[in-house]
Design an enzyme around this catalytic site. Sequence first.
Site, PDB file in Angstrom:
ATOM      1  CB  THR A 173      -2.143 -14.256  20.306  1.00 24.98           C
ATOM      2  OG1 THR A 173      -1.380 -13.185  19.763  1.00 24.98           O
ATOM      3  CG2 THR A 173      -1.831 -14.412  21.769  1.00 24.98           C
ATOM      4  CE  LYS A 221      -5.861 -13.510  21.955  1.00 27.83           C
ATOM      5  NZ  LYS A 221      -5.225 -12.672  22.964  1.00 27.83           N
ATOM      6  CE  LYS A 236      -5.509 -12.289  26.977  1.00 24.64           C
ATOM      7  NZ  LYS A 236      -4.997 -10.984  27.386  1.00 24.64           N
ATOM      8  CE  LYS A 247       2.483 -12.062  21.619  1.00 28.64           C
ATOM      9  NZ  LYS A 247       1.503 -12.283  22.686  1.00 28.64           N
ATOM     10  CG  ASP A 291      -2.162 -13.445  25.654  1.00 28.78           C
ATOM     11  OD1 ASP A 291      -1.955 -12.535  26.465  1.00 28.78           O
ATOM     12  OD2 ASP A 291      -2.905 -13.325  24.674  1.00 28.78           O
ATOM     13  CD  GLU A 292      -0.458  -9.942  26.656  1.00 27.44           C
ATOM     14  OE1 GLU A 292      -1.485  -9.308  26.910  1.00 27.44           O
ATOM     15  OE2 GLU A 292      -0.291 -10.580  25.586  1.00 27.44           O
ATOM     16  CG  HIS A 346       3.469  -8.625  24.486  1.00 28.79           C
ATOM     17  ND1 HIS A 346       2.939  -7.752  25.406  1.00 28.79           N
ATOM     18  CD2 HIS A 346       2.457  -8.958  23.659  1.00 28.79           C
ATOM     19  CE1 HIS A 346       1.648  -7.572  25.126  1.00 28.79           C
ATOM     20  NE2 HIS A 346       1.338  -8.286  24.072  1.00 28.79           N
ATOM     21  NE  ARG A 347       2.475  -1.947  21.864  1.00 29.59           N
ATOM     22  CZ  ARG A 347       2.052  -0.869  21.214  1.00 29.59           C
ATOM     23  NH1 ARG A 347       2.791   0.210  21.175  1.00 29.59           N
ATOM     24  NH2 ARG A 347       0.886  -0.859  20.608  1.00 29.59           N
ATOM     25  CG  HIS A 372       3.434  -6.933  20.268  1.00 31.76           C
ATOM     26  ND1 HIS A 372       2.219  -7.513  20.021  1.00 31.76           N
ATOM     27  CD2 HIS A 372       4.308  -7.938  20.468  1.00 31.76           C
ATOM     28  CE1 HIS A 372       2.363  -8.828  20.076  1.00 31.76           C
ATOM     29  NE2 HIS A 372       3.624  -9.111  20.347  1.00 31.76           N
ATOM     30  CB  SER A 410      -0.416  -8.049  17.630  1.00 30.47           C
ATOM     31  OG  SER A 410      -1.162  -8.889  18.481  1.00 30.47           O
TER      32      SER A 410
END
Length: 435
Positions: free
Chosen positions: A164, A166, A168, A192, A194-195, A285-286, A318, A370
């Site tokens: 991910t 960062k 973020k 990735k 970030d969410e 993503h959760r 995830h 993750s």
Amino acid sequence: SVGFKAGVKDYKLTYYTPDYQTLDTDILAAFRVTPQPGVPPEEAGAAVAAESSTGTWTTVWTDGLTSLDRYKGRCYHIEPVAGEDNQYIVYVAYPLDLFEEGSVTNMFTSIVGNVFGFKALRALRLEDLRIPPAYSKTFQGPPHGIQVERDKLNKYGRPLLGCTIKPKLGLSAKNYGRAVYECLRGGLDFTKDDENVNSQPFMRWRDRFLFCAEAIFKAQAETGEIKGHYLNATAGTCEEMIKRAVFARELGVPIVMHDYLTGGFTANTSLAHYCRDNGLLLHIHRAMHAVIDRQKNHGIHFRVLAKALRLSGGDHIHSGTVVGKLEGERDITLGFVDLLRDDVIEKDRSRGIYFSQFWVSLPGVLPVASGGIHVWHMPALTEIFGDDSVLQFGGGTLGHPWGNPPGAAANRVALEACVQARNEGQDLAREGNEI
């Protein structure tokens, strides 16, 4: 004489049926029920079955216009929870006709829509669902699944590596793209969003997509491997979300991403259909899951949310790490990791699996580890998750004192070493750190 007696009646007269033989087409649910003091478990269990299917608090004359026996949910078994005072596992069977085909949204509205605020219950948790093939066959499921993904990426016999980006929030699109390039160039398979990176004032989505695509193609050209970056398409409306996915497809990138709980199952299923039709992989993503699944006695267990995602559609999800900074017990986590990947999962209460689940070759989902993991966790992760997984190190890559490419390279080297050692028959749990 009147047709029926008015007044409040006990649910258990109608909805508690211990002799019921469950049908292969029934959707079965296991609830952990904590009744209010003085409410017998049978009544509490029956109340759950009633409120989440056909029931209301009294007999209504329109009940005579339908067949309750055909449509009602039934509480068919109750067992006390070992070691807990006044807590029961209540099993409920729902006839298939109660649910709209191919709609996770409707399934959840029915099963958990109203009943959680119920007065007779102190707390309620949905622990597991058995989705019958007759229902799962009405869903497309994951856009591609594990095997197709490996073929698209041409990567076999090892877990995939992600990272991910960062910090973020706060990077400009160009600097963001640079970080992506460095990680991919260093040896990762994926980076990735970030969410919570959607389209904020400091970095609009279109700019980010553009620079990330550039980074991907540059890294691919230099390494000769297929690379990807999970472009987060989550947006405020479904139309905007699809617009972002369309742009990603036009750029030719391999994968997009969605926050399926905050975005909602309806949006997620739409996106999954788009992804299958257009050859995009879908990373899920959760975000928000802990709001729903963290309490032990109230809410919905994550294994149910994971099953729902496999129906709704996603290629990665995830699923906790067992070793990092976020909660998750090993056996339980492995239980729902298998639910995501395998075709047939046998009932196993020690792993929290209350029902055998048969997916009828609905494609599998890659579990993503993750959250607070770094290179020294690699032996444990390789052993726990096996080959079909994505291991994601955010701070664990970008936090390398020499910079991103060495951080990425360190992860890749560690992974290859662990996989090789395992294939040569060494015990990762014991000898991990020397490897």
